[in-house]
Design a protein around this motif. Structure first.
Motif, mmCIF file in Angstrom:
data_model
loop_
_atom_site.group_PDB
_atom_site.id
_atom_site.type_symbol
_atom_site.label_atom_id
_atom_site.label_comp_id
_atom_site.label_asym_id
_atom_site.label_seq_id
_atom_site.Cartn_x
_atom_site.Cartn_y
_atom_site.Cartn_z
ATOM 1 N N LEU A 175 -4.676 -1.783 8.545
ATOM 2 C CA LEU A 175 -3.228 -1.756 8.269
ATOM 3 C C LEU A 175 -2.506 -0.544 8.841
ATOM 4 O O LEU A 175 -1.303 -0.599 9.073
ATOM 5 N N LEU A 176 -3.223 0.543 9.081
ATOM 6 C CA LEU A 176 -2.510 1.736 9.553
ATOM 7 C C LEU A 176 -1.964 1.542 10.966
ATOM 8 O O LEU A 176 -1.120 2.307 11.417
ATOM 9 N N ARG A 177 -2.419 0.461 11.633
ATOM 10 C CA ARG A 177 -1.843 0.210 12.967
ATOM 11 C C ARG A 177 -0.374 -0.181 12.852
ATOM 12 O O ARG A 177 0.388 -0.107 13.811
ATOM 13 N N PHE A 178 0.036 -0.614 11.653
ATOM 14 C CA PHE A 178 1.454 -0.961 11.458
ATOM 15 C C PHE A 178 2.279 0.220 10.947
ATOM 16 O O PHE A 178 3.457 0.087 10.665
ATOM 17 N N TYR A 179 1.622 1.346 10.751
ATOM 18 C CA TYR A 179 2.277 2.443 10.041
ATOM 19 C C TYR A 179 2.493 3.643 10.957
ATOM 20 O O TYR A 179 1.579 4.061 11.672
ATOM 21 N N GLU A 180 3.687 4.203 10.906
ATOM 22 C CA GLU A 180 3.966 5.375 11.735
ATOM 23 C C GLU A 180 4.506 6.504 10.870
ATOM 24 O O GLU A 180 5.718 6.596 10.660
ATOM 25 N N LEU A 195 -9.368 0.535 -5.375
ATOM 26 C CA LEU A 195 -10.417 0.147 -4.428
ATOM 27 C C LEU A 195 -9.954 -1.038 -3.585
ATOM 28 O O LEU A 195 -10.163 -1.064 -2.362
ATOM 29 N N ASN A 196 -9.295 -2.003 -4.232
ATOM 30 C CA ASN A 196 -8.820 -3.183 -3.490
ATOM 31 C C ASN A 196 -7.805 -2.822 -2.436
ATOM 32 O O ASN A 196 -7.867 -3.317 -1.304
ATOM 33 N N LEU A 197 -6.852 -1.977 -2.795
ATOM 34 C CA LEU A 197 -5.823 -1.616 -1.816
ATOM 35 C C LEU A 197 -6.428 -0.831 -0.661
ATOM 36 O O LEU A 197 -6.081 -1.057 0.499
ATOM 37 N N SER A 198 -7.348 0.064 -0.985
ATOM 38 C CA SER A 198 -7.999 0.823 0.084
ATOM 39 C C SER A 198 -8.770 -0.136 1.003
ATOM 40 O O SER A 198 -8.710 -0.016 2.232
ATOM 41 N N ASP A 199 -9.452 -1.102 0.401
ATOM 42 C CA ASP A 199 -10.195 -2.083 1.218
ATOM 43 C C ASP A 199 -9.251 -2.891 2.106
ATOM 44 O O ASP A 199 -9.597 -3.234 3.241
ATOM 45 N N LYS A 200 -8.059 -3.186 1.583
ATOM 46 C CA LYS A 200 -7.080 -3.921 2.401
ATOM 47 C C LYS A 200 -6.702 -3.109 3.628
ATOM 48 O O LYS A 200 -6.589 -3.636 4.736
ATOM 49 N N VAL A 201 -6.522 -1.812 3.417
ATOM 50 C CA VAL A 201 -6.138 -0.949 4.548
ATOM 51 C C VAL A 201 -7.236 -0.958 5.602
ATOM 52 O O VAL A 201 -6.977 -1.121 6.795
ATOM 53 N N VAL A 202 -8.491 -0.804 5.141
ATOM 54 C CA VAL A 202 -9.594 -0.645 6.094
ATOM 55 C C VAL A 202 -9.953 -1.990 6.731
ATOM 56 O O VAL A 202 -10.073 -2.093 7.952
ATOM 57 N N VAL A 229 0.831 -1.209 0.000
ATOM 58 C CA VAL A 229 0.000 0.000 0.000
ATOM 59 C C VAL A 229 0.867 1.261 0.000
ATOM 60 O O VAL A 229 0.639 2.187 -0.774
ATOM 61 N N VAL A 230 1.866 1.277 0.871
ATOM 62 C CA VAL A 230 2.698 2.478 0.983
ATOM 63 C C VAL A 230 3.459 2.707 -0.325
ATOM 64 O O VAL A 230 3.529 3.843 -0.824
ATOM 65 N N ASN A 231 3.973 1.628 -0.910
ATOM 66 C CA ASN A 231 4.666 1.774 -2.194
ATOM 67 C C ASN A 231 3.716 2.321 -3.249
ATOM 68 O O ASN A 231 4.082 3.202 -4.034
ATOM 69 N N TYR A 232 2.515 1.792 -3.252
ATOM 70 C CA TYR A 232 1.529 2.233 -4.242
ATOM 71 C C TYR A 232 1.168 3.707 -4.051
ATOM 72 O O TYR A 232 1.175 4.487 -5.002
ATOM 73 N N THR A 233 0.847 4.081 -2.822
ATOM 74 C CA THR A 233 0.400 5.469 -2.630
ATOM 75 C C THR A 233 1.559 6.447 -2.873
ATOM 76 O O THR A 233 1.341 7.530 -3.382
ATOM 77 N N LYS A 234 2.779 6.032 -2.564
ATOM 78 C CA LYS A 234 3.917 6.933 -2.847
ATOM 79 C C LYS A 234 4.125 7.077 -4.356
ATOM 80 O O LYS A 234 4.418 8.164 -4.856
ATOM 81 N N ALA A 235 3.959 5.946 -5.073
ATOM 82 C CA ALA A 235 4.189 5.973 -6.524
ATOM 83 C C ALA A 235 3.109 6.764 -7.258
ATOM 84 O O ALA A 235 3.348 7.267 -8.352
ATOM 85 N N THR A 236 1.920 6.860 -6.687
ATOM 86 C CA THR A 236 0.812 7.523 -7.397
ATOM 87 C C THR A 236 0.534 8.924 -6.851
ATOM 88 O O THR A 236 -0.452 9.559 -7.224
ATOM 89 N N LYS A 237 1.401 9.427 -5.989
ATOM 90 C CA LYS A 237 1.109 10.730 -5.380
ATOM 91 C C LYS A 237 1.297 11.878 -6.384
ATOM 92 O O LYS A 237 2.041 11.764 -7.355
#
Ligand code: GP9
Ligand code: MN
Length: 421
Positions: free
Chosen positions: A397-402, A386-393, A8-16
């Motif tokens: 997943l944000l509990r692993f992210y700081e 949509l799939n990646l967002s659903d994975k986060v929710v 997810v983080v790689n994806y959102t960074k690549a598409t920012k």
């Protein structure tokens, strides 16, 4: 898992999308006033019923240089309706394909706008004339980091002023003011209106425009409560100008979702004077978006976008770097803004082509077209998002992210219990 998080983080960074230097920080330190416009669809803007404007106040803002008005902005909600709209604008994450994230995922870790802005010295609050447990708001708002929640208990819920889902907009705004004035500045405040809500019933003494005449009751009523909502906004803007808040606040107004569902296409054909089928119904998912930034020249903006894009757009205006945050939208004002607008059901629109229920259309003409490679790529892009967002929710997943510099939210720090002054 934390592997999913990495994806997810790689994806959102690549598409920012890089912020536009013309707008980045243009509203630094300003208050934020979000006005959630219940069931307001964009077709109402400049629509005339029997030669009369339905929303004269919003129409005047659409023409004003004080506001950016986006006329190709879409809602992206699913079954969570109002709450999905809220969820997107606070998190830049999509609501869920089934059910409501507010109801089912309120125990998750979030890195939401109120918490991000707390780092910038903001106090956050929600104003809403319904009871706090509706849509599980009392739980979710704690996870999002809202400092205050002024729910129905803070309002005089006189029977004659209450509609099906809460206090009518005029008393709602009027009674919100004293509580708004208790907030230290800068604040991040969201006002959720409610009287323009299905089935659009209103005491006829309060109406200033006639009903439509399609014979479909909720469609016919829709215009009367829209007019009332427009008048309520105008009254609130009077206050904002007189109090000086208008000059030191970013004001964002957005329609939360359609008000007339696809079950009313016959009546809508009469309303619009043109046959409403699948394609037109898709285009009707436009909701109005208005943004006022003091000192920044507005005007009509034609870029395509949706509610998922609100958070990066707003944070960039406030001068907040968003590159560390997981987000699925892109800044509407950025040159890199992505104009593929996913709907929650996998349909999507772009300025050139749209896809509804598996059929592709030319967005400009409405003609059915054979899918090109570009179109099937866009479809894959939408599914991926949509799939990646659903994975986060779903996976919390944000509990692993700081994110760097972000102070995690502890929901136990918040208490919305009404206390007598
Ligand atoms: C009720 C309101 C309505 O509190 O926000 O929600 P909706 O029915 O539009 O999802
Ligand atoms: Mn709603």
């Amino acid at each position: 898992s934390s592997n999913d998080l990495t994806e997810v983080v790689n994806y959102t960074k690549a598409t920012k999308a890089e912020p536009n230097p013309k707008y980045f920080g243009a509203a630094k330190g300003k208050n934020v006033i979000y006005l959630h416009l219940e069931s307001m669809q964009n077709f109402l803007i400049n629509y005339e019923l029997n030669g009369e404007e339905v929303t004269p106040f919003l129409n005047s803002l659409a023409k004003s240089k004080d506001f950016m008005y986006f006329d190709n902005f879409f809602h992206q909600v699913g079954q969570g309706k109002t709450s999905d709209a809220e969820f997107m604008l606070e998190n830049s994450l999509f609501g869920l394909p089934q059910g409501a994230a507010f109801t089912n995922q309120a125990q998750n870790t979030y890195q939401a706008a109120p918490a991000i802005l707390k780092q910038e010295g903001y106090t956050s609050a929600v104003f809403h004339g319904n009871y706090k447990s509706f849509w599980n708001r009392d739980k979710m708002y704690k996870a999002l980091g809202f400092d205050k929640f002024f729910d129905a208990e803070y309002y005089d819920m006189k029977e004659e002023e209450v509609a099906s889902y809460g206090l009518m907009d005029k008393p709602f705004f009027a009674e919100s003011i004293p509580n708004l004035e208790t907030l230290p500045q800068p604040f991040y405040a969201k006002f959720i209106t409610v009287s323009h809500h299905f089935p659009y019933a209103i005491n006829q003494e309060l109406t200033t425009i006639g009903k439509h005449t399609t014979g479909d009751a909720s469609v016919d009523n829709y215009f009367q409560t829209a007019r009332y909502a427009d008048e309520a906004l105008e009254e609130f803007f009077k206050y904002l100008k007189e109090s000086g808040l208008y000059d030191n606040s970013v004001i964002v107004m957005y329609g939360d979702h359609y008000g007339v569902s696809e079950n009313h296409m016959r009546a809508m054909s009469e309303v619009l004077g043109t046959e409403v089928g699948e394609f037109e119904n898709g285009q009707l998912q436009r909701v109005p978006l208005f943004i006022h930034v003091p000192g920044v020249e507005g005007g009509v903006k034609h870029q395509y976008g949706g509610q998922i894009d609100l958070r990066p757009t707003l944070l960039h205006l406030l001068g907040v770097d968003t590159s560390e945050y997981v987000q699925f939208g892109t800044d509407l004002l950025s040159k890199d803004h992505n104009e593929i607008v996913p709907f929650r059901n996998g349909d999507f629109v772009t300025p050139d082509f749209s896809s509804f229920k598996g059929v592709y259309y030319d967005t400009k003409t409405g003609e059915v077209v054979k899918p090109t490679e570009e179109m099937t790529k866009a479809k894959e892009f939408v599914e991926m998002k949509l799939n990646l967002s659903d994975k986060v929710v779903n996976g919390d997943l944000l509990r692993f992210y700081e994110p760097e510099g972000f102070v995690p939210v502890d929901p136990n720090d918040y208490d919305y219990t009404y206390k007598e002054e």
